[in-house]
Design a protein around this motif. Structure first.
Motif, PDB file in Angstrom:
ATOM      1  N   ARG A 164       0.830  -1.211   0.000  1.00  0.00           N
ATOM      2  CA  ARG A 164       0.000   0.000   0.000  1.00  0.00           C
ATOM      3  C   ARG A 164       0.859   1.254   0.000  1.00  0.00           C
ATOM      4  NH1 ARG A 164      -5.290  -0.205   1.550  1.00  0.00           N
ATOM      5  NH2 ARG A 164      -5.196   2.001   0.970  1.00  0.00           N
ATOM      6  N   ALA A 165       1.993   1.222   0.680  1.00  0.00           N
ATOM      7  CA  ALA A 165       2.877   2.390   0.696  1.00  0.00           C
ATOM      8  C   ALA A 165       3.480   2.656  -0.680  1.00  0.00           C
ATOM      9  CB  ALA A 165       3.984   2.191   1.724  1.00  0.00           C
ATOM     10  N   GLU A 167       2.046   2.376  -3.412  1.00  0.00           N
ATOM     11  CA  GLU A 167       1.048   2.975  -4.287  1.00  0.00           C
ATOM     12  C   GLU A 167       1.011   4.494  -4.179  1.00  0.00           C
ATOM     13  OE1 GLU A 167      -2.626   1.200  -3.230  1.00  0.00           O
ATOM     14  OE2 GLU A 167      -2.077  -0.832  -3.906  1.00  0.00           O
ATOM     15  N   VAL A 168       1.640   5.058  -3.163  1.00  0.00           N
ATOM     16  CA  VAL A 168       1.634   6.511  -2.986  1.00  0.00           C
ATOM     17  C   VAL A 168       2.606   7.130  -3.985  1.00  0.00           C
ATOM     18  CG1 VAL A 168       2.117   8.388  -1.364  1.00  0.00           C
ATOM     19  CG2 VAL A 168       1.010   6.281  -0.576  1.00  0.00           C
ATOM     20  N   ASP A 200       0.248  11.747   2.741  1.00  0.00           N
ATOM     21  CA  ASP A 200      -0.443  10.703   1.973  1.00  0.00           C
ATOM     22  C   ASP A 200      -0.179   9.321   2.561  1.00  0.00           C
ATOM     23  OD1 ASP A 200      -1.334  12.702   0.357  1.00  0.00           O
ATOM     24  OD2 ASP A 200       0.095  12.325  -1.264  1.00  0.00           O
ATOM     25  N   LEU A 201       1.051   9.088   3.006  1.00  0.00           N
ATOM     26  CA  LEU A 201       1.362   7.794   3.609  1.00  0.00           C
ATOM     27  C   LEU A 201       0.574   7.572   4.897  1.00  0.00           C
ATOM     28  CD1 LEU A 201       5.222   7.404   3.104  1.00  0.00           C
ATOM     29  CD2 LEU A 201       3.426   5.941   2.172  1.00  0.00           C
ATOM     30  N   ALA A 203      -2.361   8.718   5.662  1.00  0.00           N
ATOM     31  CA  ALA A 203      -3.759   8.425   5.343  1.00  0.00           C
ATOM     32  C   ALA A 203      -3.907   7.021   4.747  1.00  0.00           C
ATOM     33  CB  ALA A 203      -4.307   9.473   4.375  1.00  0.00           C
ATOM     34  N   VAL A 204      -3.027   6.680   3.807  1.00  0.00           N
ATOM     35  CA  VAL A 204      -3.142   5.377   3.134  1.00  0.00           C
ATOM     36  C   VAL A 204      -2.850   4.237   4.100  1.00  0.00           C
ATOM     37  CG1 VAL A 204      -2.101   3.921   1.353  1.00  0.00           C
ATOM     38  CG2 VAL A 204      -2.666   6.291   0.839  1.00  0.00           C
ATOM     39  N   LEU A 205      -1.811   4.377   4.908  1.00  0.00           N
ATOM     40  CA  LEU A 205      -1.437   3.301   5.821  1.00  0.00           C
ATOM     41  C   LEU A 205      -2.435   3.165   6.976  1.00  0.00           C
ATOM     42  CD1 LEU A 205       2.432   3.739   5.940  1.00  0.00           C
ATOM     43  CD2 LEU A 205       1.097   2.054   4.670  1.00  0.00           C
ATOM     44  N   ASP A 207      -5.626   3.625   6.696  1.00  0.00           N
ATOM     45  CA  ASP A 207      -6.716   2.838   6.109  1.00  0.00           C
ATOM     46  C   ASP A 207      -6.293   1.376   5.916  1.00  0.00           C
ATOM     47  OD1 ASP A 207      -9.392   2.771   4.596  1.00  0.00           O
ATOM     48  OD2 ASP A 207      -7.989   2.011   3.089  1.00  0.00           O
ATOM     49  N   ALA A 208      -5.017   1.149   5.564  1.00  0.00           N
ATOM     50  CA  ALA A 208      -4.533  -0.220   5.379  1.00  0.00           C
ATOM     51  C   ALA A 208      -4.505  -0.988   6.696  1.00  0.00           C
ATOM     52  CB  ALA A 208      -3.139  -0.197   4.752  1.00  0.00           C
TER      53      ALA A 208
END
Length: 231
Positions: A164-165, A167-168, A200-201, A203-205, A207-208
């Motif tokens: 997932r990281a 993908e940023v 961004d990391l 927020a994405v992580l 959620d992951a």
């Protein structure tokens, strides 16, 4: 002429397919709408549990097998010696020598202290194994069914977070280490501002981590660096 019911139409005939309204699809009223919306949301938790699960207990077959073999060997030797003495034969030489040494040596003797220390360390090790669950590499997941318990390996969780990281935008490489209560992420960004990439990391992580379905989600520690100079 009407065709009889139950017969299939000819292959060359044209059939009218049902059309879904866009509003019904967005609201989840169409076919599969409720199922897709339920699957995309967070997994439900078992009622009355609050999503908290204890760690998995290790079977510890190797320590148990070693202790069982040692006890079996010592018990067998002692039983054989007792039967031999009962039959009128002299006892084993090692047992007589051990009894004489224990009777003659003082308590502050070096070998007595060494033997006592080894026995104490071995007993403490067995007590720790009996009182701790073990399996530190398996993270318990939220229980969705009463009879089913699930766990996620740390390496699998780290791989999922690393994917997932990556993908940023701006992330060149990422390294993730997942522990029981903390997940450390070290990312290398070759373009974009570091603060933007870190935001961004986060927020994405976050959620992951929620998507992993862990009973105790680890806290995130994100660090973003520039690639080092070559040469």
């Amino acid at each position: 002429m009407n065709e009889p019911q139950g017969t299939e139409p000819p292959e060359d005939s044209t059939q009218r397919l049902p059309v879904l309204d866009k509003r019904e699809t967005e609201n989840g009223d169409g076919p599969g709408g409720s199922e897709s919306s339920a699957a995309s949301g967070p997994p439900p938790e078992l009622e009355g549990k609050g999503g908290r699960e204890s760690r998995f207990w290790s079977a510890r077959r190797v320590p148990a097998g070693i202790v069982a073999l040692l006890l079996l060997g010592l018990t067998g030797l002692l039983l054989y010696d007792i039967v031999s003495v009962r039959a009128g034969r002299p006892g084993m030489a090692w047992r007589r020598e051990l009894a004489d040494q224990l009777a003659e040596r003082p308590l502050d003797d070096t070998w007595v202290l060494v033997g006592a220390g080894v026995a104490a360390v071995l007993g403490l090790w067995l007590l720790i194994l009996a009182a701790t669950p073990g399996l530190r590499d398996v993270l318990p997941m939220r229980r969705l069914h009463t009879d089913v318990r699930a766990g996620l390996h740390r390496d699998a969780a780290a791989t999922a977070l690393r994917d997932r990281a990556m993908e940023v935008a701006g992330v060149q490489s990422a390294r993730v280490r997942v522990r029981r209560r903390r997940a450390g992420v070290r990312a290398v960004s070759h373009f974009r501002e570091l603060d933007d990439v870190r935001t961004d990391l986060d927020a994405v992580l976050a959620d992951a981590v929620r998507g992993l379905g862990l009973s105790r989600p680890p806290s995130l520690s994100v660090r973003v660096l520039r690639p080092g100079r070559k040469g």
